[in-house]
Design a protein around this motif. Structure first.
Motif, PDB file in Angstrom:
ATOM      1  N   UNK A  16      -2.302  -2.403  -3.873  1.00  0.00           N
ATOM      2  CA  UNK A  16      -3.517  -2.513  -3.727  1.00  0.00           C
ATOM      3  C   UNK A  16      -4.325  -1.493  -3.452  1.00  0.00           C
ATOM      4  N   UNK A  17      -3.762  -0.438  -2.903  1.00  0.00           N
ATOM      5  CA  UNK A  17      -4.465   1.012  -2.637  1.00  0.00           C
ATOM      6  C   UNK A  17      -3.372   2.109  -2.281  1.00  0.00           C
ATOM      7  N   UNK A  18      -3.981   3.150  -2.300  1.00  0.00           N
ATOM      8  CA  UNK A  18      -3.250   4.277  -1.789  1.00  0.00           C
ATOM      9  C   UNK A  18      -3.940   5.142  -0.863  1.00  0.00           C
ATOM     10  N   UNK A  28       1.113  -1.146  -0.139  1.00  0.00           N
ATOM     11  CA  UNK A  28       0.088  -0.041  -0.023  1.00  0.00           C
ATOM     12  C   UNK A  28       0.783   1.288   0.059  1.00  0.00           C
ATOM     13  N   UNK A  29       0.528   2.325  -0.697  1.00  0.00           N
ATOM     14  CA  UNK A  29       1.124   3.696  -0.411  1.00  0.00           C
ATOM     15  C   UNK A  29       0.358   4.491   0.353  1.00  0.00           C
ATOM     16  N   UNK A  30       1.052   5.549   1.090  1.00  0.00           N
ATOM     17  CA  UNK A  30       0.423   6.484   2.157  1.00  0.00           C
ATOM     18  C   UNK A  30       1.100   7.760   1.561  1.00  0.00           C
ATOM     19  N   UNK A  31       0.330   8.668   1.632  1.00  0.00           N
ATOM     20  CA  UNK A  31       0.705  10.314   1.239  1.00  0.00           C
ATOM     21  C   UNK A  31       0.011  11.219   2.252  1.00  0.00           C
ATOM     22  N   UNK A  52      -6.055   1.462  -8.202  1.00  0.00           N
ATOM     23  CA  UNK A  52      -7.175   0.604  -7.992  1.00  0.00           C
ATOM     24  C   UNK A  52      -8.109   1.048  -6.922  1.00  0.00           C
ATOM     25  N   UNK A  53      -7.438   1.612  -5.862  1.00  0.00           N
ATOM     26  CA  UNK A  53      -8.430   1.913  -4.899  1.00  0.00           C
ATOM     27  C   UNK A  53      -7.531   3.212  -3.963  1.00  0.00           C
ATOM     28  N   UNK A  54      -8.468   4.150  -3.657  1.00  0.00           N
ATOM     29  CA  UNK A  54      -8.057   5.409  -3.079  1.00  0.00           C
ATOM     30  C   UNK A  54      -8.938   5.626  -1.661  1.00  0.00           C
ATOM     31  N   UNK A  55      -8.150   5.654  -0.658  1.00  0.00           N
ATOM     32  CA  UNK A  55      -8.842   5.780   0.767  1.00  0.00           C
ATOM     33  C   UNK A  55      -8.372   7.105   1.365  1.00  0.00           C
TER      34      UNK A  55
END
Length: 237
Positions: A185-187, A155-158, A232-235
């Protein structure tokens, strides 16, 4: 440590914040973990027993996350810890800034880390240096490439800081850089907040982002819209 963590990986998690970090991010909300000295020593088996007690709460998705500070500074000792967790069927996750890619870190990631959450600080060298106090943003991207080549989940975090990291051109640049990665899978967008200021003051350190404001709902929505073109997914946490 934090039990019942819900923002540090999938499901409900036991989160361990490890001492020591090579960066000094201007917005760090755990500045007390930056120095290498301090912290409390724990025996691996005691932590494993604690995780086992929490297994009923983990369910199918939860598990243990190591954060910090920078947990990979202690990668050598995390190997036997994660090995024991895997023996007990417990999901493992590393929350890292990607500055460390030595043999111990590689072994931990390749053999024992089910998930890696990688913090992307900035997309330009100048911005990275200003935010973290260190140069060479490429260490993070080299780390990401290594994880991608392993085929294992990431996962990426920003952190979205108005006027600093929320610029559309930076978000597009990040999307373009990672758009062909298959393991992401998501950021997760981390809205900027000032919850850690009191810790900086307690340490006698100058918090240089006092004038930075929190994100507006519109800014968060715009960032999400841009990133959804690439991931694919942004949270938004």
């Amino acid at each position: 440590m934090e039990s019942f963590g819900t923002h540090d990986g999938p499901g409900i998690r036991l989160v361990l914040f490890l001492q020591g970090c090579k960066l000094k991010c201007l917005y760090c909300h755990n500045p007390d973990t930056i120095e290498n000295s301090g912290g409390t020593e724990y025996k691996i088996e005691d932590l494993v027993k604690l995780a086992i007690k929490m297994k009923p709460y983990f369910g199918k998705k939860g598990g243990v996350t190591v954060s910090g500070g920078e947990p990979l500074l202690q990668a050598k000792n995390l190997i036997p810890f994660f090995k024991r967790l895997k023996e007990e069927g417990i999901h493992t996750n590393v929350d890292t800034n990607g500055r460390i890619l030595n043999n111990h870190a590689k072994t931990l990631m390749d053999e024992y880390a089910d998930l890696v959450m990688l913090d992307i600080k900035h997309m330009t060298e100048e911005g990275y240096l200003e935010l973290t106090g260190k140069s060479c943003k490429e260490t993070t991207f080299n780390f990401a490439k290594y994880r991608e080549d392993s085929g294992k989940k990431m996962w990426l975090r920003y952190v979205l800081i108005p006027g600093i990291t929320n610029k559309p051109e930076l978000l597009h640049a990040m999307g373009e850089h990672f758009k062909n990665y298959n393991t992401i899978e998501k950021i997760e967008i981390q809205p900027y907040h000032k919850l850690g200021i009191h810790k900086w003051e307690a340490l006698g350190w100058d918090y240089k982002l006092k004038d930075a404001r929190e994100n507006t709902p519109e800014e968060l929505e715009e960032a999400g819209t841009i990133l959804k073109k690439y991931f694919k997914e942004v949270k938004i946490n």
